[in-house]
Design an enzyme around this catalytic site. Structure first.
Site, PDB file in Angstrom:
ATOM      1  N   GLY A  15      77.948  -3.919   7.425  1.00 45.23           N
ATOM      2  CA  GLY A  15      78.919  -2.917   7.906  1.00 45.23           C
ATOM      3  C   GLY A  15      79.814  -3.512   8.977  1.00 45.23           C
ATOM      4  N   ARG A  25      87.811 -14.320  16.876  1.00 44.12           N
ATOM      5  CA  ARG A  25      88.826 -15.000  17.699  1.00 44.12           C
ATOM      6  C   ARG A  25      88.172 -16.005  18.649  1.00 44.12           C
ATOM      7  NH1 ARG A  25      90.527 -13.566  22.865  1.00 44.12           N
ATOM      8  NH2 ARG A  25      92.694 -14.023  23.434  1.00 44.12           N
ATOM      9  N   VAL A  28      86.789 -19.048  16.735  1.00 47.08           N
ATOM     10  CA  VAL A  28      87.876 -19.936  16.295  1.00 47.08           C
ATOM     11  C   VAL A  28      88.442 -20.713  17.490  1.00 47.08           C
ATOM     12  CG1 VAL A  28      90.234 -19.966  15.342  1.00 47.08           C
ATOM     13  CG2 VAL A  28      88.462 -18.517  14.289  1.00 47.08           C
ATOM     14  N   ARG A  76      78.875  -6.437   0.914  1.00 44.50           N
ATOM     15  CA  ARG A  76      77.436  -6.571   0.665  1.00 44.50           C
ATOM     16  C   ARG A  76      77.346  -7.386  -0.623  1.00 44.50           C
ATOM     17  NH1 ARG A  76      75.681  -2.975   4.927  1.00 44.50           N
ATOM     18  NH2 ARG A  76      76.983  -1.141   4.930  1.00 44.50           N
ATOM     19  N   ASP A 107      70.675  -7.402  10.648  1.00 46.54           N
ATOM     20  CA  ASP A 107      69.437  -8.056  10.213  1.00 46.54           C
ATOM     21  C   ASP A 107      69.531  -8.654   8.810  1.00 46.54           C
ATOM     22  OD1 ASP A 107      68.129  -7.571  12.543  1.00 46.54           O
ATOM     23  OD2 ASP A 107      66.976  -5.855  11.793  1.00 46.54           O
ATOM     24  N   THR A 129      76.887  -4.692  14.772  1.00 45.37           N
ATOM     25  CA  THR A 129      76.600  -3.397  14.142  1.00 45.37           C
ATOM     26  C   THR A 129      76.774  -2.280  15.163  1.00 45.37           C
ATOM     27  OG1 THR A 129      74.878  -1.950  13.224  1.00 45.37           O
ATOM     28  CG2 THR A 129      74.101  -3.802  14.517  1.00 45.37           C
ATOM     29  N   ASP A 131      75.129   0.337  15.131  1.00 50.49           N
ATOM     30  CA  ASP A 131      73.876   1.098  15.217  1.00 50.49           C
ATOM     31  C   ASP A 131      72.937   0.676  16.353  1.00 50.49           C
ATOM     32  OD1 ASP A 131      74.624   2.626  13.096  1.00 50.49           O
ATOM     33  OD2 ASP A 131      73.426   1.558  11.614  1.00 50.49           O
ATOM     34  N   ASP A 133      70.738  -1.412  16.290  1.00 52.93           N
ATOM     35  CA  ASP A 133      69.365  -1.485  15.780  1.00 52.93           C
ATOM     36  C   ASP A 133      68.914  -2.917  15.487  1.00 52.93           C
ATOM     37  OD1 ASP A 133      71.095  -1.830  13.670  1.00 52.93           O
ATOM     38  OD2 ASP A 133      69.940  -0.629  12.253  1.00 52.93           O
ATOM     39  N   GLY A 174      73.962   6.391  12.016  1.00 58.82           N
ATOM     40  CA  GLY A 174      72.674   5.775  12.347  1.00 58.82           C
ATOM     41  C   GLY A 174      71.676   6.118  11.261  1.00 58.82           C
ATOM     42  N   ARG A 175      71.690   5.304  10.200  1.00 55.76           N
ATOM     43  CA  ARG A 175      70.842   5.621   9.044  1.00 55.76           C
ATOM     44  C   ARG A 175      69.366   5.523   9.407  1.00 55.76           C
ATOM     45  NH1 ARG A 175      72.513   2.455   3.887  1.00 55.76           N
ATOM     46  NH2 ARG A 175      74.301   3.844   3.981  1.00 55.76           N
ATOM     47  N   GLY A 189      76.137  16.141  26.839  1.00 53.09           N
ATOM     48  CA  GLY A 189      75.385  17.288  27.347  1.00 53.09           C
ATOM     49  C   GLY A 189      74.927  18.216  26.232  1.00 53.09           C
ATOM     50  N   ALA A 190      74.378  17.631  25.171  1.00 52.66           N
ATOM     51  CA  ALA A 190      73.958  18.460  24.025  1.00 52.66           C
ATOM     52  C   ALA A 190      72.712  19.279  24.369  1.00 52.66           C
ATOM     53  CB  ALA A 190      73.665  17.549  22.839  1.00 52.66           C
ATOM     54  N   LYS A 218      74.874  31.240  27.587  1.00 52.76           N
ATOM     55  CA  LYS A 218      75.595  30.028  27.134  1.00 52.76           C
ATOM     56  C   LYS A 218      76.481  30.382  25.949  1.00 52.76           C
ATOM     57  CE  LYS A 218      73.615  25.713  28.422  1.00 52.76           C
ATOM     58  NZ  LYS A 218      73.232  24.379  27.993  1.00 52.76           N
ATOM     59  N   HIS A 220      77.967  28.080  24.028  1.00 54.91           N
ATOM     60  CA  HIS A 220      77.933  27.073  22.963  1.00 54.91           C
ATOM     61  C   HIS A 220      76.501  26.562  22.808  1.00 54.91           C
ATOM     62  CE1 HIS A 220      78.536  24.763  26.704  1.00 54.91           C
ATOM     63  NE2 HIS A 220      77.559  24.062  26.171  1.00 54.91           N
ATOM     64  N   GLU A 227      72.357  10.644  11.499  1.00 57.58           N
ATOM     65  CA  GLU A 227      72.508  10.491  10.040  1.00 57.58           C
ATOM     66  C   GLU A 227      71.160  10.278   9.336  1.00 57.58           C
ATOM     67  OE1 GLU A 227      74.764   6.976   9.232  1.00 57.58           O
ATOM     68  OE2 GLU A 227      74.498   7.128   7.079  1.00 57.58           O
TER      69      GLU A 227
HETATM   70  P1  ADP Z   1      73.457  -5.916   7.836  1.00 58.26           P
HETATM   71  O1  ADP Z   1      73.748  -7.362   7.978  1.00 58.26           O
HETATM   72  O2  ADP Z   1      74.412  -5.067   8.596  1.00 58.26           O
HETATM   73  O3  ADP Z   1      71.997  -5.604   8.108  1.00 58.26           O
HETATM   74  P2  ADP Z   1      72.947  -5.675   4.989  1.00 58.26           P
HETATM   75  O4  ADP Z   1      71.495  -5.431   5.131  1.00 58.26           O
HETATM   76  O5  ADP Z   1      73.696  -4.893   3.972  1.00 58.26           O
HETATM   77  O6  ADP Z   1      73.755  -5.487   6.335  1.00 58.26           O
HETATM   78  O7  ADP Z   1      73.105  -7.235   4.656  1.00 58.26           O
HETATM   79  C1  ADP Z   1      74.385  -7.807   4.516  1.00 58.26           C
HETATM   80  C2  ADP Z   1      74.330  -8.881   3.478  1.00 58.26           C
HETATM   81  O8  ADP Z   1      73.422  -9.915   3.884  1.00 58.26           O
HETATM   82  C3  ADP Z   1      73.803  -8.454   2.109  1.00 58.26           C
HETATM   83  O9  ADP Z   1      74.768  -7.839   1.322  1.00 58.26           O
HETATM   84  C4  ADP Z   1      73.388  -9.785   1.520  1.00 58.26           C
HETATM   85  O10 ADP Z   1      74.503 -10.496   1.022  1.00 58.26           O
HETATM   86  C5  ADP Z   1      72.850 -10.516   2.746  1.00 58.26           C
HETATM   87  N1  ADP Z   1      71.393 -10.343   2.769  1.00 58.26           N
HETATM   88  C6  ADP Z   1      70.689  -9.245   3.056  1.00 58.26           C
HETATM   89  N2  ADP Z   1      69.372  -9.440   2.910  1.00 58.26           N
HETATM   90  C7  ADP Z   1      69.234 -10.726   2.513  1.00 58.26           C
HETATM   91  C8  ADP Z   1      68.114 -11.557   2.169  1.00 58.26           C
HETATM   92  N3  ADP Z   1      66.869 -11.084   2.207  1.00 58.26           N
HETATM   93  N4  ADP Z   1      68.361 -12.828   1.801  1.00 58.26           N
HETATM   94  C9  ADP Z   1      69.614 -13.299   1.760  1.00 58.26           C
HETATM   95  N5  ADP Z   1      70.711 -12.578   2.044  1.00 58.26           N
HETATM   96  C10 ADP Z   1      70.534 -11.303   2.422  1.00 58.26           C
HETATM   97  O1  F6P Z   2      77.269   0.142  10.236  1.00 56.81           O
HETATM   98  C1  F6P Z   2      76.074   0.861  10.271  1.00 56.81           C
HETATM   99  C2  F6P Z   2      76.198   2.092   9.451  1.00 56.81           C
HETATM  100  O2  F6P Z   2      77.274   2.750  10.001  1.00 56.81           O
HETATM  101  C3  F6P Z   2      75.018   3.024   9.375  1.00 56.81           C
HETATM  102  O3  F6P Z   2      74.875   3.895  10.453  1.00 56.81           O
HETATM  103  C4  F6P Z   2      75.291   3.739   8.101  1.00 56.81           C
HETATM  104  O4  F6P Z   2      74.161   4.303   7.559  1.00 56.81           O
HETATM  105  C5  F6P Z   2      75.831   2.650   7.252  1.00 56.81           C
HETATM  106  O5  F6P Z   2      76.487   1.754   8.122  1.00 56.81           O
HETATM  107  C6  F6P Z   2      76.715   3.094   6.174  1.00 56.81           C
HETATM  108  O6  F6P Z   2      77.476   2.038   5.702  1.00 56.81           O
HETATM  109  P1  F6P Z   2      78.049   1.933   4.229  1.00 56.81           P
HETATM  110  O7  F6P Z   2      78.370   3.294   3.789  1.00 56.81           O
HETATM  111  O8  F6P Z   2      79.218   1.043   4.395  1.00 56.81           O
HETATM  112  O9  F6P Z   2      76.938   1.338   3.417  1.00 56.81           O
END
Ligand code: ADP
Ligand code: F6P
Length: 324
Positions: A15, A25, A28, A76, A107, A129, A131, A133, A174-175, A189-190, A218, A220, A227
Site C-alpha cells: 500500500g 528523493r 536518490v 502487489r 512486512d 505504511t 497502519d 503495524d 487499519g485492517r 475526543g471520541a 451530550k 453527539h 476497519e
Molecule cells: P506490505 O509490504 O505493505 O506488507 P503486502 O503484504 O501486500 O504489502 O506485500 C507487498 C508485496 O511484497 C507483495 O505483493 C509481494 O510482491 C511481496 N511479498 C509479500 N510476501 C512475500 C513473500 N512471502 N515472499 C516474497 N515476496 C513477498
Molecule cells: O495501507 C494499509 C491499508 O490502508 C490497510 O489499512 C488497508 O486494509 C489496506 O491498506 C487496503 O489496501 P488495498 O485496498 O490497496 O489492498
C-alpha cells in the site's frame, strides 16, 4: 569483504503511504551525493519482473517531497512470492547492474527483500505504511499524515453530528491494526473507540454509553471504529434501533492514504532514506530501518519480522479514561 557498491535501485511496494516520495528523493540524492548511480524500479516487484527500470538523477526527484502517493507506483505481485519469481528478479537486478536495493513498504515487502538478499542483491527495507503495524519501529512513513487526515475529517463529521444530535460511527483504516483508530479516538475526543486488538463485541455496552451520555445532555456520540472490525453500517442500524437516536456511519476509506505528507513524515522519511543508503555503503544487507527510543536503528529482517508489537496498554487505558 563486501562487494563495492556502484548502482542501487529503489522501489515502493504494498500500500502506498504519504512520505514515500520523500524517502525516494532522499535515497536518490544521498546515493548520488556519495557517487552511486540510482535506478528507479516502477510498480514494486511487479515492475522489477517486467523490467520497468529507469535511470534516476538528482532532478528526477525535484518537486516531489510535498506529494502524496509514490512517483514510482506500487503494486502487489503474487509471482514474487514464488522462488522462480524471486530468482528472475535477482537476475534482472544483475542484468541492470543493480547491486543494492532499497525497498519501501511493509512486512510483506520485507519478505521479498529478504529473498533478494539471499540471492546476492543487498537489500534494505524502509517502513512505509499508514497502519503503523511494523513491530520493529515506533514510526512508519505515512502514519502521521494519515492520522492527521482522519482527525480533520472526523472533526468535520462531529460538527454536523452534534448539530443534528446524531450518533456517528466513523470507520478508519487499519485492517489488522488499531493505531489510527486509537490515535483518532484520543485526538478527536471520541466517546467509544473500537480496536481490532481489544474490542469484545459487546455492542450493548456501546448502546448503554450512548443512552447515558444523552441523558447527561451530550449532543453527539462519536464512535471510532477500525476497519479491522468493520461492519459500521449494520452497527449503525442496530444502534439506532436500540437507542432511538439517529445513527450514521461514515467510512473514511482511501482518502486517509493520500494527500501531502506532514512535516514529520517528510523529515523522518528523508532521514530514513539516507540511513538506508549509508548502511548499504557499509556493506549491510537484509536489514530494515526503524525508529526506536528516539534513534534511527536497523535490524536483521528475520529478527524484525519475528518481533511483536501490540497496542500499548497504558495508552489504551488513557483512551478509555478519556472517552466518557
Ligand atoms: P506490505 O509490504 O505493505 O506488507 P503486502 O503484504 O501486500 O504489502 O506485500 C507487498 C508485496 O511484497 C507483495 O505483493 C509481494 O510482491 C511481496 N511479498 C509479500 N510476501 C512475500 C513473500 N512471502 N515472499 C516474497 N515476496 C513477498
Ligand atoms: O495501507 C494499509 C491499508 O490502508 C490497510 O489499512 C488497508 O486494509 C489496506 O491498506 C487496503 O489496501 P488495498 O485496498 O490497496 O489492498
Amino acid at each position: 569483504m563486501a562487494k563495492e557498491l556502484k548502482t542501487i535501485g529503489v522501489l515502493t511496494s504494498g500500500g502506498d503511504a504519504p512520505g514515500m516520495n520523500a524517502a525516494i528523493r532522499s535515497v536518490v540524492r544521498t546515493a548520488i551525493a556519495k557517487g552511486l548511480k540510482v535506478k528507479g524500479i516502477k510498480k514494486g516487484y511487479q515492475g522489477l519482473l517486467n523490467e520497468e527500470i529507469i535511470d534516476m538523477e538528482a532532478r528526477s526527484v525535484s518537486d516531489i517531497i510535498q506529494r502524496g502517493g509514490t512517483i514510482l507506483g506500487t503494486a502487489r505481485c503474487l509471482e514474487f512470492k514464488t522462488a522462480e519469481g524471486q530468482k528472475k528478479g535477482a537476475e534482472i537486478c544483475k542484468k541492470h547492474g543493480i547491486d543494492g536495493i532499497v525497498v519501501i513498504g511493509g512486512d510483506g515487502s520485507y519478505r521479498g527483500a529478504q529473498a533478494l538478499s539471499r540471492l546476492g542483491i543487498n537489500t534494505i527495507g524502509l517502513p512505509g505504511t499508514i497502519d503503523l503495524d511494523i513491530s520493529c519501529t515506533e514510526y512508519t512513513i505515512g502514519f502521521d499524515t494519515a492520522v492527521n487526515t482522519a482527525m480533520e475529517a472526523i472533526d468535520k463529521v462531529k460538527d454536523t453530528s452534534s448539530s443534528h444530535e446524531r450518533c456517528s460511527i466513523i470507520e478508519v483504516m487499519g485492517r489488522n491494526a488499531g493505531y489510527i483508530a486509537l490515535w483518532c479516538g484520543v485526538a478527536n475526543g471520541a466517546e467509544d473507540i473500537l480496536l481490532p486488538e481489544k474490542y469484545d463485541f459487546n455492542e450493548q455496552q456501546i448502546i448503554n454509553n450512548i443512552i447515558q451520555n444523552r441523558k447527561r445532555g451530550k449532543t453527539h456520540h462519536i464512535i471510532i471504529n477500525a476497519e479491522g472490525i468493520g461492519h459500521s453500517t449494520s452497527m449503525a442500524r442496530r444502534i439506532e434501533a436500540a437507542t432511538g437516536i439517529e445513527t450514521r456511519a461514515t467510512i473514511l476509506g482511501y482518502m486517509q492514504r493520500g494527500g501531502s505528507p506532514t512535516a514529520k513524515d517528510r523529515y523522518y522519511a528523508s532521514i530514513m532514506g539516507s540511513y538506508a543508503v549509508d548502511i548499504l555503503l557499509k556493506g549491510k544487507t537484509n536489514r530494515v530501518v526503524g525508529y526506536q527510543h528516539g534513534e534511527f536503528v536497523d535490524y536483521d529482517i528475520e529478527e524484525a519480522l519475528q518481533m511483536e508489537k501490540g497496542i500499548d496498554e497504558y495508552q489504551y487505558q488513557v483512551s478509555q479514561w478519556l472517552s466518557v
